[in-house]
Design a protein around this motif. Structure first.
Motif, short mmCIF file in Angstrom:
data_model
loop_
_atom_site.label_atom_id
_atom_site.label_comp_id
_atom_site.label_asym_id
_atom_site.label_seq_id
_atom_site.Cartn_x
_atom_site.Cartn_y
_atom_site.Cartn_z
N ALA A 49 10.96 3.87 -4.40
CA ALA A 49 10.72 5.29 -4.69
C ALA A 49 12.00 5.97 -5.16
N TRP A 50 13.13 5.60 -4.56
CA TRP A 50 14.41 6.21 -4.93
C TRP A 50 14.76 5.89 -6.39
N VAL A 51 14.64 4.62 -6.77
CA VAL A 51 14.93 4.24 -8.15
C VAL A 51 13.90 4.89 -9.09
N GLY A 52 12.65 4.94 -8.67
CA GLY A 52 11.62 5.57 -9.50
C GLY A 52 11.92 7.04 -9.76
N GLU A 53 12.42 7.73 -8.76
CA GLU A 53 12.74 9.16 -8.89
C GLU A 53 14.02 9.40 -9.67
N GLN A 54 15.04 8.58 -9.42
CA GLN A 54 16.36 8.82 -10.00
C GLN A 54 16.61 8.07 -11.30
N THR A 85 0.83 -1.21 0.00
CA THR A 85 0.00 0.00 0.00
C THR A 85 0.86 1.25 0.00
N ILE A 86 1.90 1.26 0.81
CA ILE A 86 2.80 2.42 0.84
C ILE A 86 3.41 2.66 -0.53
N MET A 87 3.80 1.58 -1.19
CA MET A 87 4.43 1.74 -2.50
C MET A 87 3.48 2.38 -3.51
N VAL A 88 2.25 1.95 -3.52
CA VAL A 88 1.32 2.50 -4.51
C VAL A 88 1.01 3.97 -4.20
N LEU A 89 1.02 4.32 -2.92
CA LEU A 89 0.78 5.72 -2.56
C LEU A 89 1.94 6.62 -2.97
N GLU A 90 3.12 6.04 -3.16
CA GLU A 90 4.29 6.81 -3.59
C GLU A 90 4.26 7.13 -5.09
N LEU A 91 3.40 6.43 -5.84
CA LEU A 91 3.34 6.70 -7.28
C LEU A 91 2.73 8.08 -7.52
N ALA A 92 3.40 8.89 -8.29
CA ALA A 92 2.90 10.23 -8.61
C ALA A 92 1.86 10.15 -9.72
N GLN A 93 0.91 11.02 -9.63
CA GLN A 93 -0.09 11.13 -10.70
C GLN A 93 0.55 11.82 -11.90
N PRO A 94 0.16 11.45 -13.12
CA PRO A 94 0.69 12.17 -14.29
C PRO A 94 0.35 13.67 -14.18
N GLU A 95 1.19 14.48 -14.79
CA GLU A 95 1.02 15.93 -14.72
C GLU A 95 -0.26 16.42 -15.36
N ASP A 96 -0.71 15.71 -16.40
CA ASP A 96 -1.96 16.09 -17.06
C ASP A 96 -2.66 14.83 -17.54
N ALA A 97 -3.73 15.00 -18.29
CA ALA A 97 -4.56 13.86 -18.70
C ALA A 97 -4.19 13.35 -20.09
N SER A 98 -2.89 13.22 -20.35
CA SER A 98 -2.46 12.75 -21.66
C SER A 98 -1.68 11.44 -21.53
N TRP A 99 -1.62 10.73 -22.66
CA TRP A 99 -0.83 9.50 -22.70
C TRP A 99 0.65 9.83 -22.51
N ARG A 100 1.06 10.97 -23.05
CA ARG A 100 2.46 11.39 -22.93
C ARG A 100 2.84 11.58 -21.46
N ALA A 101 1.96 12.19 -20.70
CA ALA A 101 2.23 12.40 -19.27
C ALA A 101 2.30 11.06 -18.54
N LEU A 102 1.42 10.15 -18.90
CA LEU A 102 1.45 8.81 -18.29
C LEU A 102 2.73 8.09 -18.67
N LEU A 103 3.15 8.22 -19.92
CA LEU A 103 4.36 7.56 -20.38
C LEU A 103 5.60 8.08 -19.64
N ARG A 104 5.59 9.36 -19.26
CA ARG A 104 6.72 9.91 -18.51
C ARG A 104 6.85 9.26 -17.13
N GLU A 105 5.79 8.65 -16.64
CA GLU A 105 5.80 7.99 -15.33
C GLU A 105 6.23 6.53 -15.41
N TRP A 106 6.56 6.04 -16.61
CA TRP A 106 6.84 4.61 -16.77
C TRP A 106 7.97 4.11 -15.87
N PRO A 107 9.05 4.87 -15.60
CA PRO A 107 10.08 4.32 -14.71
C PRO A 107 9.53 4.04 -13.30
#
Length: 189
Positions: free
Chosen positions: A93-98, A19-41
């Motif tokens: 979270a660290w690997v996801g961010e860096q 649960t903690i891990m999923v809460l660490e996932l950031a929401q995409p910046e906007d409602a586009s596929w491109r924004a979602l794709l930027r979150e892939w790492p």
């Protein structure tokens, strides 16, 4: 403490970690596929960590089905395992961010190595509590997968300095090796 309480506590801890891990996932910046794709790492490392925690939960569950006795050593060994697993959301979270940078990726593999060692120590404690002719002892045998995991994670830590994607690939390899619960344990439960 009974075996059931140890299992329930461990189940709860692992559920909280996921649960903690999923809460660490950031929401995409906007409602586009491109924004979602930027979150892939973030999503990719989350998925790997989710699978790894799920594997620990699944194998812990199967292992404790054939355990007859626990003692204080088993309790402490189980807490030792849970300690290392509790660091999985942090390193995820660290690997996801860096991204795939050498140090975060090496620490990610190190935490998984120490969790694997923790699981191994827990099995040793269970063998001590249940005896060398117990169902646990027969099912674990030489524990090839446990020993191989330690070797692969050690190689993964070293690989981070050379090529961090290899480290993640080796972690995925360990996950694939453990994905199916040990048949020896299932036959004895």
């Amino acid at each position: 403490m009974t075996k059931g309480r140890l299992e329930a506590f461990s189940d709860g801890v692992i559920a909280i970690l996921i649960t903690i891990m999923v809460l660490e996932l950031a929401q995409p910046e906007d409602a586009s596929w491109r924004a979602l794709l930027r979150e892939w790492p973030h999503i990719a490392i989350y998925a790997l960590s989710f699978v790894m925690l799920g594997i620990y939960w699944n194998n812990h569950h199967h292992l404790f089905h054939i355990v007859d006795k626990i003692n204080g050593r088993v309790l402490w060994a189980n807490l030792h395992l849970l300690f290392w697993l509790s660091l999985v959301p942090y390193v995820t979270a660290w690997v996801g961010e860096q991204g795939l940078q050498p140090v975060p990726v090496a620490v990610y593999a190190l935490v998984h190595l120490l969790a694997a060692v923790g699981y191994g120590l827990m099995t040793i404690a269970l063998l001590g509590a249940n005896g060398k002719h117990s169902r646990v002892a027969v099912a674990l045998g030489r524990d090839f997968k446990g020993k191989a995991s330690v070797v692969i994670y050690t190689a993964a830590i070293t690989a981070a300095a050379v090529w961090p994607p290899l480290t993640i690939g080796l972690c995925i390899g360990v996950a694939l090796m453990w994905l199916v619960p040990d048949r020896r344990i299932e036959k004895r439960s």
